[in-house]
Design an enzyme around this catalytic site. Structure first.
Site, PDB file in Angstrom:
ATOM      1  N   GLY A 263       0.845  -1.192   0.000  1.00  0.00           N
ATOM      2  CA  GLY A 263       0.000   0.000   0.000  1.00  0.00           C
ATOM      3  C   GLY A 263       0.876   1.235   0.000  1.00  0.00           C
ATOM      4  O   GLY A 263       2.072   1.153   0.307  1.00  0.00           O
TER       5      GLY A 263
ATOM      6  N   GLN B  88       2.828   9.970   1.897  1.00  0.00           N
ATOM      7  CA  GLN B  88       4.205   9.441   1.975  1.00  0.00           C
ATOM      8  C   GLN B  88       5.096   9.935   0.847  1.00  0.00           C
ATOM      9  O   GLN B  88       6.311   9.893   0.972  1.00  0.00           O
ATOM     10  CB  GLN B  88       4.183   7.902   1.964  1.00  0.00           C
ATOM     11  CG  GLN B  88       3.621   7.312   3.246  1.00  0.00           C
ATOM     12  CD  GLN B  88       3.422   5.831   3.106  1.00  0.00           C
ATOM     13  OE1 GLN B  88       2.457   5.384   2.494  1.00  0.00           O
ATOM     14  NE2 GLN B  88       4.361   5.053   3.626  1.00  0.00           N
TER      15      GLN B  88
ATOM     16  N   CYS C  36       6.007  -0.336   7.559  1.00  0.00           N
ATOM     17  CA  CYS C  36       5.655   0.879   6.830  1.00  0.00           C
ATOM     18  C   CYS C  36       6.868   1.317   6.028  1.00  0.00           C
ATOM     19  O   CYS C  36       7.991   1.338   6.548  1.00  0.00           O
ATOM     20  CB  CYS C  36       5.244   1.976   7.804  1.00  0.00           C
ATOM     21  SG  CYS C  36       4.769   3.506   6.982  1.00  0.00           S
ATOM     22  N   LEU C  37       6.651   1.676   4.763  1.00  0.00           N
ATOM     23  CA  LEU C  37       7.752   2.134   3.914  1.00  0.00           C
ATOM     24  C   LEU C  37       8.376   3.411   4.463  1.00  0.00           C
ATOM     25  O   LEU C  37       9.527   3.716   4.132  1.00  0.00           O
ATOM     26  CB  LEU C  37       7.249   2.348   2.482  1.00  0.00           C
ATOM     27  CG  LEU C  37       6.763   1.065   1.771  1.00  0.00           C
ATOM     28  CD1 LEU C  37       6.109   1.413   0.440  1.00  0.00           C
ATOM     29  CD2 LEU C  37       7.918   0.087   1.571  1.00  0.00           C
TER      30      LEU C  37
ATOM     31  N   HIS D 112      -4.370   1.350   7.520  1.00  0.00           N
ATOM     32  CA  HIS D 112      -3.007   1.902   7.654  1.00  0.00           C
ATOM     33  C   HIS D 112      -2.825   3.092   6.694  1.00  0.00           C
ATOM     34  O   HIS D 112      -2.288   4.137   7.087  1.00  0.00           O
ATOM     35  CB  HIS D 112      -2.015   0.768   7.357  1.00  0.00           C
ATOM     36  CG  HIS D 112      -0.574   1.148   7.311  1.00  0.00           C
ATOM     37  ND1 HIS D 112       0.363   0.629   8.196  1.00  0.00           N
ATOM     38  CD2 HIS D 112       0.131   1.957   6.473  1.00  0.00           C
ATOM     39  CE1 HIS D 112       1.559   1.128   7.907  1.00  0.00           C
ATOM     40  NE2 HIS D 112       1.452   1.934   6.862  1.00  0.00           N
ATOM     41  N   GLU D 113      -3.300   2.937   5.448  1.00  0.00           N
ATOM     42  CA  GLU D 113      -3.139   4.032   4.462  1.00  0.00           C
ATOM     43  C   GLU D 113      -4.007   5.225   4.828  1.00  0.00           C
ATOM     44  O   GLU D 113      -3.570   6.377   4.691  1.00  0.00           O
ATOM     45  CB  GLU D 113      -3.481   3.543   3.050  1.00  0.00           C
ATOM     46  CG  GLU D 113      -2.673   2.370   2.522  1.00  0.00           C
ATOM     47  CD  GLU D 113      -1.197   2.466   2.785  1.00  0.00           C
ATOM     48  OE1 GLU D 113      -0.668   3.585   2.879  1.00  0.00           O
ATOM     49  OE2 GLU D 113      -0.555   1.403   2.909  1.00  0.00           O
TER      50      GLU D 113
ATOM     51  N   HIS E 292      -2.386   7.375   7.349  1.00  0.00           N
ATOM     52  CA  HIS E 292      -1.375   8.285   6.781  1.00  0.00           C
ATOM     53  C   HIS E 292      -2.019   9.611   6.355  1.00  0.00           C
ATOM     54  O   HIS E 292      -1.419  10.677   6.536  1.00  0.00           O
ATOM     55  CB  HIS E 292      -0.694   7.665   5.559  1.00  0.00           C
ATOM     56  CG  HIS E 292       0.442   6.731   5.866  1.00  0.00           C
ATOM     57  ND1 HIS E 292       1.589   7.134   6.525  1.00  0.00           N
ATOM     58  CD2 HIS E 292       0.628   5.417   5.583  1.00  0.00           C
ATOM     59  CE1 HIS E 292       2.422   6.105   6.626  1.00  0.00           C
ATOM     60  NE2 HIS E 292       1.869   5.046   6.061  1.00  0.00           N
TER      61      HIS E 292
HETATM   62  O1  GNR Z   1       4.173  -2.601   2.581  1.00  0.00           O
HETATM   63  C1  GNR Z   1       3.493  -2.484   3.603  1.00  0.00           C
HETATM   64  N1  GNR Z   1       3.189  -3.577   4.327  1.00  0.00           N
HETATM   65  C2  GNR Z   1       2.262  -3.577   5.361  1.00  0.00           C
HETATM   66  C3  GNR Z   1       2.207  -4.700   6.177  1.00  0.00           C
HETATM   67  C4  GNR Z   1       1.287  -4.779   7.205  1.00  0.00           C
HETATM   68  C5  GNR Z   1       0.426  -3.734   7.407  1.00  0.00           C
HETATM   69  C6  GNR Z   1       0.475  -2.600   6.626  1.00  0.00           C
HETATM   70  C7  GNR Z   1       1.378  -2.521   5.593  1.00  0.00           C
HETATM   71  S1  GNR Z   1       1.413  -1.108   4.574  1.00  0.00           S
HETATM   72  C8  GNR Z   1       3.092  -1.131   4.049  1.00  0.00           C
HETATM   73  C9  GNR Z   1       3.331  -0.049   3.013  1.00  0.00           C
HETATM   74  C10 GNR Z   1       3.114   1.306   3.633  1.00  0.00           C
HETATM   75  O2  GNR Z   1       3.880   1.823   4.396  1.00  0.00           O
HETATM   76  N2  GNR Z   1       1.998   1.915   3.362  1.00  0.00           N
HETATM   77  O3  GNR Z   1       1.703   3.091   3.941  1.00  0.00           O
HETATM   78 NI    NI Z   2       2.797   3.136   5.799  1.00  0.00          NI
END
Ligand code: GNR
Ligand code: NI
Length: 170
Positions: free
Chosen positions: A46, A51, A91-92, A133-134, A137
């Protein structure tokens, strides 16, 4: 298409709240395409516009191993349907750290698609976690905000140290 640089914690820019998109224009579609390319290259499941330092309400998600289930959401709104799940998240923008987070199990998302048409999607499991999660952000919220301040502080210090070492060896 272009790979976009990803902001890293603790950048204060990750705390900016994203603004709604007024219209899905060609520029928005180009951003969505660049976000997919950046997400797949990372690799990640995601990515939010926040980001990549674009503070508009746009997210992309693909939790399929084959990278054949892309979903783009413009102005997403989440309704919690029920249940609880706990999963390891990464999270990236917080590279190298994974921690367990508790979230809703089942959600309903309404949004505009890449084509500008409204749609609704019900999700559970990893897809539901990733959308939550997104959307966090877009509010300037990171998964580390669900951890204790002790754990969050340790992560912030380790990332700052890595940045310093990278800068020194560059
Ligand atoms: O790549 C991602 N893996 C992930 C694993 C578990 C829960 C959420 C994520 S999102 C993350 C990519 C990211 O940082 N998206 O904002
Ligand atoms: Ni993230």
């Amino acid at each position: 298409m272009a790979l976009l640089p990803i902001l890293e914690y603790p950048s204060p820019r990750l705390r900016i709240r994203a603004q709604p998109v007024a219209e899905v224009t060609a520029a928005v579609r180009r951003l969505i395409d660049d976000m997919f390319e950046t997400m797949y290259a990372a690799p990640g499941i995601g990515l939010s516009a926040s980001q990549v330092d674009v503070h508009r309400r746009i997210i992309v998600v693909d939790v399929s191993p084959e990278h054949d289930a892309p979903h783009a959401f413009v102005n997403p709104e989440i309704e919690v349907l029920g249940g609880v799940q706990e999963r390891e998240e990464g999270c990236l923008s917080v590279p190298g750290f994974q921690e367990t987070v508790r979230r809703a199990e089942r959600i309903r998302v309404t949004a505009l698609g890449r084509d500008g048409e409204p749609f609704t999607l019900e999700a559970e499991g990893l897809l539901s976690v990733c959308i939550q999660h997104e959307c966090d952000h877009l509010e300037g919220k990171l998964f580390v905000d669900y951890l204790s301040s002790l754990k969050r502080g340790r992560i912030r210090k380790k990332l700052a140290k890595q940045r310093r070492e990278e800068a020194a060896s560059a």
